[in-house]
Scaffold this active site. Sequence first.
Site, PDB file in Angstrom:
ATOM      1  N   SER A 145     -69.440  10.302 -11.030  1.00 21.29           N
ATOM      2  CA  SER A 145     -69.033  11.333 -11.626  1.00 21.29           C
ATOM      3  C   SER A 145     -69.681  11.408 -13.216  1.00 21.29           C
ATOM      4  O   SER A 145     -69.981  10.510 -13.648  1.00 21.29           O
ATOM      5  CB  SER A 145     -67.667  11.704 -11.812  1.00 21.29           C
ATOM      6  N   GLY A 190     -67.347  18.180  -8.382  1.00 19.97           N
ATOM      7  CA  GLY A 190     -67.429  17.993  -9.843  1.00 19.97           C
ATOM      8  C   GLY A 190     -66.803  18.794 -10.840  1.00 19.97           C
ATOM      9  O   GLY A 190     -66.563  19.773 -10.498  1.00 19.97           O
ATOM     10  N   HIS A 229     -80.725  21.168  -6.914  1.00 20.44           N
ATOM     11  CA  HIS A 229     -79.175  21.177  -6.682  1.00 20.44           C
ATOM     12  C   HIS A 229     -78.772  21.507  -5.004  1.00 20.44           C
ATOM     13  O   HIS A 229     -77.940  22.456  -5.390  1.00 20.44           O
ATOM     14  CB  HIS A 229     -78.211  21.615  -8.022  1.00 20.44           C
ATOM     15  N   ARG A 269     -66.990   8.650  -2.652  1.00 22.47           N
ATOM     16  CA  ARG A 269     -66.699   9.253  -1.388  1.00 22.47           C
ATOM     17  C   ARG A 269     -68.388   9.550  -0.952  1.00 22.47           C
ATOM     18  O   ARG A 269     -68.695   9.094   0.233  1.00 22.47           O
ATOM     19  CB  ARG A 269     -65.984  10.789  -1.436  1.00 22.47           C
ATOM     20  N   ILE A 270     -68.873  10.103  -1.990  1.00 19.68           N
ATOM     21  CA  ILE A 270     -70.382  10.493  -1.534  1.00 19.68           C
ATOM     22  C   ILE A 270     -71.270   9.041  -1.738  1.00 19.68           C
ATOM     23  O   ILE A 270     -71.988   8.860  -0.697  1.00 19.68           O
ATOM     24  CB  ILE A 270     -71.114  11.517  -2.593  1.00 19.68           C
ATOM     25  N   PRO A 313     -64.085  -2.833  -9.061  1.00 20.77           N
ATOM     26  CA  PRO A 313     -64.309  -2.993  -7.793  1.00 20.77           C
ATOM     27  C   PRO A 313     -63.570  -2.334  -6.694  1.00 20.77           C
ATOM     28  O   PRO A 313     -62.484  -2.103  -7.187  1.00 20.77           O
ATOM     29  CB  PRO A 313     -64.144  -4.705  -7.852  1.00 20.77           C
TER      30      PRO A 313
END
Length: 329
Positions: free
Chosen positions: A218, A85, A294, A164-165, A188
Amino acid sequence: MKAAQRIMKVFVSRRLPPEGQKLLAQAENCTIQQWESDDPVPRAELLKGVAGAHGLFCLLSDSIDKELLDTAGPNLKVISTLSVGFDHLAMDEIKKRGIRVGYTPDVLTEATAELSVALLLATCRRLPEAIQEVKSGGWKSWTPMWMCGYGLSNSTVGIIGLGRIGMAIAQRLKPFGVKKFLYTGRRPRPECAAGVNAEYVSHEKLTEDSDFVIVSCSLTPETEGLCNKDFFSRMKKTSVFVNISRGSVVNQEDLYQALVTGQIAAAGLDVTTPEPLPTNHPLLNLKNCVILPHIGSATYSTRNTMAVLAVNNLLKGLAGEEMPSELKI
Ligand code: NDP
Ligand code: DGY
Protein backbone atom coordinates in the site's frame (compact mmCIF):
# COMPACT_ATOMS: atom_id res chain seq x y z
CA MET A 1 -48.01 5.49 13.62
CA LYS A 2 -44.62 4.80 12.00
CA ALA A 3 -41.90 7.27 13.05
CA ALA A 4 -40.85 9.55 10.18
CA GLN A 5 -37.57 8.35 8.62
CA ARG A 6 -34.75 10.84 8.36
CA ILE A 7 -33.85 11.53 4.72
CA MET A 8 -30.10 11.54 4.25
CA LYS A 9 -28.12 13.27 1.55
CA VAL A 10 -25.59 11.23 -0.39
CA PHE A 11 -23.11 12.39 -2.99
CA VAL A 12 -21.79 9.88 -5.54
CA SER A 13 -18.75 11.11 -7.45
CA ARG A 14 -19.07 9.05 -10.67
CA ARG A 15 -21.36 6.88 -12.77
CA LEU A 16 -21.09 3.36 -11.30
CA PRO A 17 -20.81 -0.09 -12.91
CA PRO A 18 -24.36 -1.31 -13.75
CA GLU A 19 -24.86 -3.65 -10.77
CA GLY A 20 -23.85 -0.93 -8.33
CA GLN A 21 -26.00 1.63 -10.09
CA LYS A 22 -29.01 -0.71 -9.86
CA LEU A 23 -28.54 -1.20 -6.12
CA LEU A 24 -28.07 2.52 -5.56
CA ALA A 25 -31.36 3.21 -7.34
CA GLN A 26 -33.15 1.04 -4.75
CA ALA A 27 -31.73 2.96 -1.78
CA GLU A 28 -34.38 4.17 0.63
CA ASN A 29 -34.32 7.20 2.87
CA CYS A 30 -31.66 8.92 0.76
CA THR A 31 -31.59 11.75 -1.71
CA ILE A 32 -28.83 10.86 -4.08
CA GLN A 33 -26.89 13.44 -5.98
CA GLN A 34 -24.54 11.90 -8.53
CA TRP A 35 -21.87 13.10 -10.94
CA GLU A 36 -23.31 11.11 -13.84
CA SER A 37 -20.26 10.84 -16.04
CA ASP A 38 -17.32 8.54 -16.68
CA ASP A 39 -15.02 11.55 -16.30
CA PRO A 40 -13.81 12.66 -12.87
CA VAL A 41 -15.93 15.16 -11.03
CA PRO A 42 -14.30 18.62 -11.06
CA ARG A 43 -13.09 19.58 -7.60
CA ALA A 44 -15.54 22.52 -7.35
CA GLU A 45 -18.48 20.21 -8.13
CA LEU A 46 -17.25 17.63 -5.62
CA LEU A 47 -17.04 20.29 -2.91
CA LYS A 48 -20.47 21.62 -3.82
CA GLY A 49 -21.97 18.11 -3.88
CA VAL A 50 -20.50 17.01 -0.56
CA ALA A 51 -21.60 20.09 1.41
CA GLY A 52 -24.04 18.93 4.09
CA ALA A 53 -23.94 15.31 2.86
CA HIS A 54 -24.35 12.37 5.26
CA GLY A 55 -22.70 9.92 2.89
CA LEU A 56 -20.03 10.13 0.21
CA PHE A 57 -19.32 7.50 -2.44
CA CYS A 58 -15.89 8.26 -3.94
CA LEU A 59 -13.22 6.90 -6.27
CA LEU A 60 -9.45 6.71 -5.87
CA SER A 61 -9.15 9.76 -8.13
CA ASP A 62 -11.02 11.96 -5.60
CA SER A 63 -8.83 13.55 -2.97
CA ILE A 64 -10.74 13.34 0.32
CA ASP A 65 -8.72 15.86 2.31
CA LYS A 66 -9.25 18.32 5.16
CA GLU A 67 -10.72 20.97 2.87
CA LEU A 68 -13.32 18.53 1.58
CA LEU A 69 -14.17 17.21 5.05
CA ASP A 70 -14.54 20.77 6.37
CA THR A 71 -16.80 21.60 3.42
CA ALA A 72 -18.88 18.47 4.01
CA GLY A 73 -19.41 19.51 7.61
CA PRO A 74 -20.59 17.54 10.64
CA ASN A 75 -23.36 15.61 8.86
CA LEU A 76 -20.82 13.38 7.09
CA LYS A 77 -20.91 9.95 8.73
CA VAL A 78 -19.87 7.50 6.00
CA ILE A 79 -17.34 7.47 3.16
CA SER A 80 -17.40 4.52 0.80
CA THR A 81 -14.57 4.19 -1.71
CA LEU A 82 -14.66 2.02 -4.83
CA SER A 83 -11.14 0.75 -4.15
CA VAL A 84 -9.05 -1.28 -1.74
CA GLY A 85 -6.37 1.44 -1.68
CA PHE A 86 -7.22 4.33 0.65
CA ASP A 87 -4.23 6.63 0.21
CA HIS A 88 -6.57 9.26 -1.28
CA LEU A 89 -8.33 9.57 2.08
CA ALA A 90 -6.93 11.81 4.85
CA MET A 91 -7.30 9.11 7.49
CA ASP A 92 -6.20 11.26 10.47
CA GLU A 93 -8.85 13.87 9.69
CA ILE A 94 -11.48 11.19 9.05
CA LYS A 95 -10.69 9.48 12.36
CA LYS A 96 -10.87 12.79 14.25
CA ARG A 97 -14.39 13.32 12.90
CA GLY A 98 -15.56 9.79 13.70
CA ILE A 99 -16.46 9.08 10.06
CA ARG A 100 -16.78 5.41 9.08
CA VAL A 101 -15.02 4.19 5.92
CA GLY A 102 -15.99 1.33 3.63
CA TYR A 103 -13.61 -0.12 1.00
CA THR A 104 -13.34 -3.11 -1.36
CA PRO A 105 -10.66 -5.62 -0.28
CA ASP A 106 -10.57 -9.26 -1.49
CA VAL A 107 -13.09 -8.96 -4.34
CA LEU A 108 -10.44 -7.50 -6.68
CA THR A 109 -7.47 -9.58 -5.54
CA GLU A 110 -7.71 -12.23 -8.27
CA ALA A 111 -8.25 -9.81 -11.16
CA THR A 112 -5.36 -7.61 -10.00
CA ALA A 113 -3.00 -10.54 -9.48
CA GLU A 114 -3.89 -11.87 -12.95
CA LEU A 115 -3.17 -8.48 -14.54
CA SER A 116 0.12 -8.26 -12.61
CA VAL A 117 1.24 -11.57 -14.09
CA ALA A 118 0.20 -10.42 -17.57
CA LEU A 119 2.15 -7.18 -17.13
CA LEU A 120 5.21 -9.01 -15.84
CA LEU A 121 5.20 -11.43 -18.79
CA ALA A 122 4.53 -8.64 -21.30
CA THR A 123 7.50 -6.74 -19.87
CA CYS A 124 10.05 -9.53 -19.45
CA ARG A 125 9.22 -11.16 -22.80
CA ARG A 126 8.95 -7.75 -24.54
CA LEU A 127 5.48 -8.32 -26.01
CA PRO A 128 4.48 -4.70 -26.90
CA GLU A 129 7.88 -4.17 -28.57
CA ALA A 130 7.62 -7.45 -30.50
CA ILE A 131 4.07 -6.70 -31.69
CA GLN A 132 5.27 -3.29 -32.89
CA GLU A 133 8.14 -4.93 -34.83
CA VAL A 134 5.64 -7.16 -36.65
CA LYS A 135 3.49 -4.16 -37.59
CA SER A 136 6.39 -1.94 -38.66
CA GLY A 137 8.24 -4.49 -40.79
CA GLY A 138 11.08 -4.84 -38.28
CA TRP A 139 10.53 -8.64 -38.39
CA LYS A 140 13.07 -9.75 -41.02
CA SER A 141 13.66 -13.41 -40.22
CA TRP A 142 13.98 -15.79 -37.29
CA THR A 143 17.18 -14.54 -35.67
CA PRO A 144 18.87 -16.31 -32.74
CA MET A 145 19.24 -13.36 -30.36
CA TRP A 146 16.51 -11.03 -31.64
CA MET A 147 13.74 -10.08 -29.20
CA CYS A 148 15.19 -12.17 -26.39
CA GLY A 149 13.98 -11.40 -22.90
CA TYR A 150 14.05 -12.94 -19.45
CA GLY A 151 12.01 -15.95 -18.30
CA LEU A 152 10.59 -16.88 -14.91
CA SER A 153 11.88 -20.43 -14.83
CA ASN A 154 14.50 -20.91 -12.10
CA SER A 155 14.29 -17.23 -11.13
CA THR A 156 14.13 -15.37 -7.83
CA VAL A 157 11.05 -13.17 -7.44
CA GLY A 158 10.99 -10.42 -4.81
CA ILE A 159 7.61 -9.11 -3.64
CA ILE A 160 7.36 -5.81 -1.79
CA GLY A 161 4.21 -6.22 0.29
CA LEU A 162 3.06 -9.84 0.62
CA GLY A 163 -0.54 -8.81 1.33
CA ARG A 164 -3.69 -10.13 -0.35
CA ILE A 165 -2.57 -9.18 -3.87
CA GLY A 166 1.15 -9.87 -3.35
CA MET A 167 0.31 -13.37 -2.15
CA ALA A 168 -2.10 -14.00 -5.04
CA ILE A 169 0.63 -12.91 -7.48
CA ALA A 170 3.13 -15.31 -5.89
CA GLN A 171 0.64 -18.18 -6.08
CA ARG A 172 0.11 -17.52 -9.79
CA LEU A 173 3.83 -17.23 -10.53
CA LYS A 174 4.86 -20.39 -8.68
CA PRO A 175 3.78 -22.79 -11.48
CA PHE A 176 6.07 -20.91 -13.90
CA GLY A 177 9.00 -22.59 -12.14
CA VAL A 178 10.13 -19.74 -9.87
CA LYS A 179 13.00 -21.06 -7.73
CA LYS A 180 12.69 -18.69 -4.78
CA PHE A 181 10.32 -16.02 -3.45
CA LEU A 182 11.60 -13.19 -1.25
CA TYR A 183 9.37 -10.58 0.38
CA THR A 184 9.47 -7.44 2.50
CA GLY A 185 6.84 -5.79 4.67
CA ARG A 186 6.43 -4.15 8.03
CA ARG A 187 6.76 -7.54 9.67
CA PRO A 188 7.23 -11.18 8.65
CA ARG A 189 4.02 -13.01 7.69
CA PRO A 190 5.04 -16.65 8.16
CA GLU A 191 1.47 -18.04 7.88
CA CYS A 192 0.98 -16.52 4.38
CA ALA A 193 4.59 -16.90 3.27
CA ALA A 194 4.56 -20.64 3.98
CA GLY A 195 2.12 -21.18 1.09
CA VAL A 196 4.81 -20.21 -1.45
CA ASN A 197 7.81 -20.83 0.79
CA ALA A 198 8.72 -17.13 0.69
CA GLU A 199 11.60 -15.75 2.75
CA TYR A 200 11.29 -12.45 4.67
CA VAL A 201 14.31 -10.26 3.88
CA SER A 202 15.42 -6.61 4.01
CA HIS A 203 14.67 -4.28 1.09
CA GLU A 204 18.40 -4.32 0.32
CA LYS A 205 18.61 -8.10 0.04
CA LEU A 206 15.40 -8.26 -1.97
CA THR A 207 16.64 -5.76 -4.56
CA GLU A 208 20.08 -7.34 -4.78
CA ASP A 209 18.96 -10.96 -5.12
CA SER A 210 15.77 -10.75 -7.20
CA ASP A 211 15.47 -11.30 -10.96
CA PHE A 212 11.97 -9.81 -10.78
CA VAL A 213 10.87 -7.17 -8.27
CA ILE A 214 7.11 -6.73 -7.87
CA VAL A 215 5.68 -3.85 -5.85
CA SER A 216 2.27 -4.69 -4.35
CA CYS A 217 2.35 -2.77 -1.06
CA SER A 218 0.00 0.00 0.00
CA LEU A 219 1.08 3.63 -0.44
CA THR A 220 1.99 5.05 2.98
CA PRO A 221 4.45 7.71 4.19
CA GLU A 222 6.99 4.85 4.58
CA THR A 223 6.54 3.46 1.05
CA GLU A 224 6.28 6.81 -0.79
CA GLY A 225 9.39 7.16 -2.99
CA LEU A 226 10.70 3.78 -1.76
CA CYS A 227 11.82 2.76 -5.26
CA ASN A 228 14.47 5.41 -5.84
CA LYS A 229 18.00 5.74 -7.22
CA ASP A 230 19.52 3.75 -4.37
CA PHE A 231 16.87 1.03 -4.78
CA PHE A 232 17.39 0.66 -8.55
CA SER A 233 21.18 0.80 -8.21
CA ARG A 234 21.07 -2.34 -6.06
CA MET A 235 19.05 -4.30 -8.62
CA LYS A 236 20.73 -6.62 -11.14
CA LYS A 237 21.24 -5.25 -14.66
CA THR A 238 19.18 -8.18 -15.93
CA SER A 239 16.30 -7.64 -13.53
CA VAL A 240 12.73 -6.60 -14.30
CA PHE A 241 10.71 -4.20 -12.14
CA VAL A 242 6.89 -4.24 -11.90
CA ASN A 243 4.68 -1.81 -9.97
CA ILE A 244 0.94 -2.40 -9.49
CA SER A 245 0.65 -0.52 -6.18
CA ARG A 246 0.53 3.26 -6.55
CA GLY A 247 2.67 5.50 -8.75
CA SER A 248 4.11 7.46 -5.82
CA VAL A 249 5.93 4.43 -4.45
CA VAL A 250 8.32 4.99 -7.36
CA ASN A 251 10.57 7.95 -8.04
CA GLN A 252 9.90 8.10 -11.79
CA GLU A 253 12.97 10.21 -12.66
CA ASP A 254 15.17 7.64 -10.94
CA LEU A 255 13.33 4.81 -12.73
CA TYR A 256 13.83 6.59 -16.08
CA GLN A 257 17.59 6.88 -15.42
CA ALA A 258 17.79 3.22 -14.37
CA LEU A 259 16.09 2.18 -17.61
CA VAL A 260 18.08 4.39 -20.03
CA THR A 261 21.44 3.60 -18.45
CA GLY A 262 20.77 -0.15 -18.41
CA GLN A 263 20.89 -0.26 -14.60
CA ILE A 264 17.85 -2.55 -14.84
CA ALA A 265 16.52 -4.45 -17.86
CA ALA A 266 12.89 -3.34 -18.01
CA ALA A 267 9.91 -2.02 -16.08
CA GLY A 268 6.17 -2.67 -16.21
CA LEU A 269 3.88 -0.12 -14.56
CA ASP A 270 0.12 -0.31 -14.05
CA VAL A 271 0.23 2.85 -11.94
CA THR A 272 2.03 6.15 -12.47
CA THR A 273 2.31 9.70 -11.21
CA PRO A 274 0.28 11.48 -12.36
CA GLU A 275 -2.62 9.47 -13.73
CA PRO A 276 -3.17 9.73 -16.61
CA LEU A 277 0.51 9.96 -17.50
CA PRO A 278 0.97 12.83 -20.01
CA THR A 279 1.43 11.42 -23.52
CA ASN A 280 4.76 13.28 -23.84
CA HIS A 281 6.21 11.72 -20.68
CA PRO A 282 9.81 10.47 -21.26
CA LEU A 283 9.00 6.98 -19.89
CA LEU A 284 6.65 6.48 -22.85
CA ASN A 285 9.58 6.76 -25.27
CA LEU A 286 11.38 3.77 -23.77
CA LYS A 287 11.02 0.38 -25.42
CA ASN A 288 11.91 -1.32 -22.14
CA CYS A 289 9.06 0.30 -20.24
CA VAL A 290 5.52 -1.09 -20.52
CA ILE A 291 2.85 1.21 -19.12
CA LEU A 292 -0.80 0.32 -18.55
CA PRO A 293 -3.58 2.76 -17.52
CA HIS A 294 -4.28 1.42 -13.99
CA ILE A 295 -6.38 -1.55 -15.10
CA GLY A 296 -5.48 -4.07 -12.38
CA SER A 297 -9.07 -4.73 -11.29
CA ALA A 298 -10.65 -4.03 -14.66
CA THR A 299 -12.76 -7.08 -15.42
CA TYR A 300 -16.52 -6.64 -15.91
CA SER A 301 -17.41 -8.95 -13.07
CA THR A 302 -14.83 -7.53 -10.64
CA ARG A 303 -15.88 -3.94 -11.21
CA ASN A 304 -19.55 -4.87 -10.76
CA THR A 305 -18.76 -6.79 -7.57
CA MET A 306 -16.68 -3.88 -6.25
CA ALA A 307 -19.55 -1.47 -6.96
CA VAL A 308 -22.14 -3.65 -5.20
CA LEU A 309 -19.85 -4.03 -2.18
CA ALA A 310 -19.15 -0.29 -2.07
CA VAL A 311 -22.85 0.63 -2.33
CA ASN A 312 -23.68 -1.87 0.42
CA ASN A 313 -20.90 -0.39 2.57
CA LEU A 314 -22.43 3.04 2.07
CA LEU A 315 -26.03 2.05 2.77
CA LYS A 316 -25.25 -0.14 5.78
CA GLY A 317 -23.04 2.60 7.18
CA LEU A 318 -25.78 5.19 6.77
CA ALA A 319 -28.22 2.87 8.51
CA GLY A 320 -25.77 2.58 11.41
CA GLU A 321 -25.36 -1.13 10.73
CA GLU A 322 -22.34 -3.37 10.22
CA MET A 323 -20.71 -2.74 6.83
CA PRO A 324 -19.68 -5.74 4.72
CA SER A 325 -16.14 -4.27 4.48
CA GLU A 326 -15.34 -1.53 6.95
CA LEU A 327 -11.81 -0.20 7.18
CA LYS A 328 -10.51 -0.46 10.74
CA ILE A 329 -9.30 3.04 11.52
P1 NDP B 1 -3.01 -5.52 1.74
O1 NDP B 1 -3.30 -4.58 2.85
O2 NDP B 1 -3.46 -6.92 1.83
O3 NDP B 1 -1.45 -5.52 1.43
C1 NDP B 1 -0.67 -4.40 1.56
C2 NDP B 1 0.73 -4.85 1.81
O4 NDP B 1 1.56 -3.68 1.84
C3 NDP B 1 0.91 -5.57 3.13
O5 NDP B 1 1.53 -6.80 2.90
C4 NDP B 1 1.83 -4.64 3.91
O6 NDP B 1 2.78 -5.29 4.69
C5 NDP B 1 2.55 -3.95 2.78
N1 NDP B 1 3.29 -2.80 3.29
C6 NDP B 1 2.84 -1.77 4.03
N2 NDP B 1 3.86 -0.97 4.37
C7 NDP B 1 4.97 -1.53 3.82
C8 NDP B 1 6.34 -1.17 3.80
N3 NDP B 1 6.78 -0.09 4.47
N4 NDP B 1 7.21 -1.96 3.12
C9 NDP B 1 6.77 -3.06 2.46
N5 NDP B 1 5.48 -3.44 2.45
C10 NDP B 1 4.60 -2.69 3.12
O7 NDP B 1 -3.63 -4.82 0.44
P2 NDP B 1 -3.93 -5.45 -1.00
O8 NDP B 1 -2.94 -6.51 -1.29
O9 NDP B 1 -5.36 -5.77 -1.10
O10 NDP B 1 -3.66 -4.16 -1.94
C11 NDP B 1 -2.36 -3.60 -1.95
C12 NDP B 1 -2.34 -2.32 -2.76
O11 NDP B 1 -2.46 -2.61 -4.15
C13 NDP B 1 -3.48 -1.34 -2.50
O12 NDP B 1 -3.23 -0.55 -1.37
C14 NDP B 1 -3.51 -0.52 -3.77
O13 NDP B 1 -2.64 0.59 -3.64
C15 NDP B 1 -2.94 -1.46 -4.83
N6 NDP B 1 -3.94 -1.91 -5.80
C16 NDP B 1 -3.74 -1.63 -7.12
C17 NDP B 1 -4.62 -2.07 -8.06
C18 NDP B 1 -4.41 -1.76 -9.50
O14 NDP B 1 -5.39 -1.68 -10.24
N7 NDP B 1 -3.17 -1.60 -9.97
C19 NDP B 1 -5.82 -2.86 -7.71
C20 NDP B 1 -5.94 -3.08 -6.29
C21 NDP B 1 -5.01 -2.63 -5.38
P3 NDP B 1 2.48 -5.88 6.13
O15 NDP B 1 2.02 -7.24 5.77
O16 NDP B 1 3.76 -5.89 6.85
O17 NDP B 1 1.43 -5.02 6.75
C1 DGY C 1 -7.72 -0.14 -5.83
O1 DGY C 1 -8.80 -0.73 -5.59
O2 DGY C 1 -7.05 0.39 -4.95
C2 DGY C 1 -7.26 -0.11 -7.25
O3 DGY C 1 -6.21 0.72 -7.46
C3 DGY C 1 -8.32 -0.02 -8.27
O4 DGY C 1 -9.10 -1.17 -8.22
